[in-house]
Scaffold this motif. Structure first.
Motif, mmCIF file in Angstrom:
data_model
loop_
_atom_site.group_PDB
_atom_site.id
_atom_site.type_symbol
_atom_site.label_atom_id
_atom_site.label_comp_id
_atom_site.label_asym_id
_atom_site.label_seq_id
_atom_site.Cartn_x
_atom_site.Cartn_y
_atom_site.Cartn_z
ATOM 1 N N PHE A 286 17.495 16.483 -0.133
ATOM 2 C CA PHE A 286 17.102 15.107 0.157
ATOM 3 C C PHE A 286 15.668 15.063 0.686
ATOM 4 N N ARG A 287 15.308 16.009 1.509
ATOM 5 C CA ARG A 287 13.942 16.045 2.038
ATOM 6 C C ARG A 287 12.929 16.213 0.910
ATOM 7 N N LEU A 288 13.208 17.133 -0.003
ATOM 8 C CA LEU A 288 12.292 17.381 -1.109
ATOM 9 C C LEU A 288 12.200 16.163 -2.013
ATOM 10 N N ALA A 289 13.342 15.542 -2.297
ATOM 11 C CA ALA A 289 13.335 14.347 -3.144
ATOM 12 C C ALA A 289 12.522 13.234 -2.487
ATOM 13 N N GLY A 290 12.724 13.032 -1.184
ATOM 14 C CA GLY A 290 11.978 12.004 -0.482
ATOM 15 C C GLY A 290 10.486 12.259 -0.504
ATOM 16 N N TYR A 291 10.095 13.498 -0.280
ATOM 17 C CA TYR A 291 8.679 13.844 -0.259
ATOM 18 C C TYR A 291 8.026 13.596 -1.616
ATOM 19 N N ARG A 292 8.674 14.029 -2.677
ATOM 20 C CA ARG A 292 8.093 13.858 -4.019
ATOM 21 C C ARG A 292 8.038 12.387 -4.416
ATOM 22 N N LEU A 293 9.053 11.635 -4.059
ATOM 23 C CA LEU A 293 9.024 10.200 -4.347
ATOM 24 C C LEU A 293 7.907 9.515 -3.555
ATOM 25 N N GLY A 294 7.713 9.939 -2.307
ATOM 26 C CA GLY A 294 6.642 9.369 -1.512
ATOM 27 C C GLY A 294 5.271 9.678 -2.077
ATOM 28 N N LYS A 295 5.074 10.885 -2.554
ATOM 29 C CA LYS A 295 3.790 11.246 -3.150
ATOM 30 C C LYS A 295 3.500 10.401 -4.385
ATOM 31 N N ALA A 296 4.566 9.960 -5.056
ATOM 32 C CA ALA A 296 4.416 9.170 -6.284
ATOM 33 C C ALA A 296 4.718 7.691 -6.047
ATOM 34 N N TYR A 297 4.608 7.227 -4.811
ATOM 35 C CA TYR A 297 5.065 5.875 -4.478
ATOM 36 C C TYR A 297 4.349 4.786 -5.269
ATOM 37 N N GLN A 298 3.109 5.024 -5.681
ATOM 38 C CA GLN A 298 2.367 3.988 -6.395
ATOM 39 C C GLN A 298 2.977 3.675 -7.757
ATOM 40 N N ARG A 299 3.811 4.559 -8.253
ATOM 41 C CA ARG A 299 4.483 4.328 -9.543
ATOM 42 C C ARG A 299 5.870 3.708 -9.362
ATOM 43 N N LEU A 300 6.272 3.459 -8.131
ATOM 44 C CA LEU A 300 7.612 2.939 -7.873
ATOM 45 C C LEU A 300 7.572 1.426 -7.655
ATOM 46 N N PRO A 301 8.603 0.709 -8.084
ATOM 47 C CA PRO A 301 8.680 -0.734 -7.793
ATOM 48 C C PRO A 301 8.783 -0.976 -6.292
ATOM 49 N N ALA A 302 8.328 -2.139 -5.864
ATOM 50 C CA ALA A 302 8.344 -2.481 -4.445
ATOM 51 C C ALA A 302 9.749 -2.410 -3.866
ATOM 52 N N SER A 303 10.745 -2.814 -4.637
ATOM 53 C CA SER A 303 12.120 -2.801 -4.138
ATOM 54 C C SER A 303 12.593 -1.376 -3.865
ATOM 55 N N VAL A 304 12.159 -0.428 -4.684
ATOM 56 C CA VAL A 304 12.540 0.976 -4.485
ATOM 57 C C VAL A 304 11.850 1.536 -3.248
ATOM 58 N N ARG A 305 10.585 1.199 -3.053
ATOM 59 C CA ARG A 305 9.872 1.659 -1.854
ATOM 60 C C ARG A 305 10.594 1.192 -0.595
ATOM 61 N N LEU A 306 11.005 -0.081 -0.583
ATOM 62 C CA LEU A 306 11.682 -0.616 0.589
ATOM 63 C C LEU A 306 13.025 0.054 0.825
ATOM 64 N N HIS A 307 13.679 0.476 -0.236
ATOM 65 C CA HIS A 307 14.957 1.168 -0.101
ATOM 66 C C HIS A 307 14.761 2.584 0.451
ATOM 67 N N LEU A 308 13.649 3.210 0.116
ATOM 68 C CA LEU A 308 13.443 4.612 0.475
ATOM 69 C C LEU A 308 12.764 4.806 1.825
ATOM 70 N N THR A 309 12.032 3.827 2.294
ATOM 71 C CA THR A 309 11.227 4.016 3.492
ATOM 72 C C THR A 309 12.043 3.866 4.768
ATOM 73 N N SER A 310 11.567 4.466 5.862
ATOM 74 C CA SER A 310 12.139 4.220 7.182
ATOM 75 C C SER A 310 11.271 3.244 7.966
ATOM 76 N N ASN A 311 10.222 2.730 7.332
ATOM 77 C CA ASN A 311 9.265 1.852 7.999
ATOM 78 C C ASN A 311 9.023 0.622 7.126
ATOM 79 N N LYS A 312 10.041 -0.238 7.050
ATOM 80 C CA LYS A 312 9.970 -1.386 6.150
ATOM 81 C C LYS A 312 8.847 -2.353 6.513
ATOM 82 N N GLU A 313 8.523 -2.456 7.803
ATOM 83 C CA GLU A 313 7.472 -3.382 8.220
ATOM 84 C C GLU A 313 6.131 -3.031 7.581
ATOM 85 N N TYR A 314 5.914 -1.739 7.326
ATOM 86 C CA TYR A 314 4.649 -1.297 6.743
ATOM 87 C C TYR A 314 4.406 -1.936 5.383
ATOM 88 N N TRP A 315 5.476 -2.155 4.636
ATOM 89 C CA TRP A 315 5.341 -2.628 3.260
ATOM 90 C C TRP A 315 5.346 -4.146 3.140
#
Length: 330
Positions: A286-315
């Motif tokens: 899970f840690r590795l998956a989270g890290y790789r998804l975070g590195k590629a966050y610009q290719r992810l839809p906004a809804s996916v970013r909000l689902h994956l983050t622990s800091n929703k206010e940032y987005w």
């Protein structure tokens, strides 16, 4: 050593460790001038203090060095909130950043950190050793020793070829900053989803300063995070690295992560904790998956970013992700 030390302590839903932290700060052999406690959401702070049998006025009477500032959740930023605290530390030589879940292990925490900074005026920040709490798992105990060994060290940019990304490792769980250098470099880079401490450390090293790990300064701090919490934290870590290529370009994390996994597995087998291996590997995935998804966050839809983050206010502010950073290190 005649130095003025202030503390910036960041809280959100504090628990029973808060009185322990304040008591231990008061008992330091080199006590702080002030503790600037920046809390997110006053109502939650009041509820937490009520559960501890006290209130804000009583707490301030008990600890006269307290300066309590309340902000709203939507105002919190990992960098900006700490910059706010630093701005209140006028006249301090050194400022120690702390979190609400790090309890000083003894009365030598602040003297040890200040002593580390005083060894060389080029040292911009000294960070403390984290030791595990009594309820830490075997894997978490090894994690503390892996990242926070028994021997102190000093890192400069020249160590990058040897240490890679570990050169920039620094933790605001408990780290003391030389305020003059902090101000010179523009403070923490805002906005920040996470990892503001490593971004500042990398900036300081790239400007010719040094980072000290002070093993004699100890705080009790450990976590037993579940798999999804690990994923979300590592997603935010990956986002922070993607947003700061000026620091992390060429600094690969996967190799260091693989070494950590290998050494943890060996430790668990050799110390009668092999039963933890399946859960440890599951969480690592899970840690590795989270890290790789975070590195590629610009290719992810906004809804996916909000689902994956622990800091929703940032987005929630669309100008934040990938926006121009403030401070001198843009």
């Amino acid at each position: 050593m005649d130095k003025v030390i202030d503390i910036v302590l960041v809280t959100y839903r504090p628990d029973g460790r808060l009185p322990d932290i304040l008591r231990m700060l008061r008992e330091q052999k080199m006590p702080p001038r002030q503790v600037h406690l920046i809390n997110t959401e006053k109502s939650l702070f009041d509820e937490a203090l009520s559960a501890l049998g006290t209130d804000e006025q009583k707490l301030c009477r008990q600890y006269p060095f307290l300066d309590i500032i309340h902000i709203r959740k939507q105002e919190f930023d990992h960098a900006g909130t700490r910059n706010l605290g630093m701005q209140r530390c006028s006249g301090a030589d050194f400022v120690c950043m702390m979190t609400q879940d790090a309890v000083p292990a003894d009365e030598e925490l602040l003297p040890a950190l200040a002593g580390g900074l005083c060894e060389d005026e080029k040292i911009a920040v000294a960070y403390a050793r984290q030791i595990p709490a009594a309820n830490a798992s075997a894997a978490e105990r090894f994690s503390r020793s892996f990242n926070y060994p028994e021997k102190s060290s000093v890192k400069t940019q020249q160590d990058f070829a040897r240490l890679g990304i570990r050169t920039y490792f620094c933790s605001d769980v408990c780290a003391m900053y030389r305020k003059q250098i902090f101000d010179e470099l523009g403070g923490f880079s805002e906005p920040s989803i996470f990892n503001e401490d490593m971004v500042f450390a990398g900036t300081a090293l790239q400007h010719g300063y040094a980072i000290r790990y002070e093993a004699e300064a100890r705080v009790v701090h450990s976590h037993n995070y579940g798999a999804m919490t690990q994923l979300r934290r590592n997603f935010d870590l990956g986002v922070s690295q993607a947003d700061h290529p000026e620091i992390f370009a060429g600094a690969k994390s996967e190799g260091e992560g693989a070494r950590y996994v290998r050494e943890t597995l060996t430790y668990l087998r050799e110390n009668g904790a092999a039963r933890e291996i399946p859960v440890f590997l599951y969480r690592c995935a899970f840690r590795l998956a989270g890290y790789r998804l975070g590195k590629a966050y610009q290719r992810l839809p906004a809804s996916v970013r909000l689902h994956l983050t622990s800091n929703k206010e940032y987005w929630k502010n669309p100008a934040k992700p990938g926006a121009q950073k403030t401070g001198k290190h843009k």
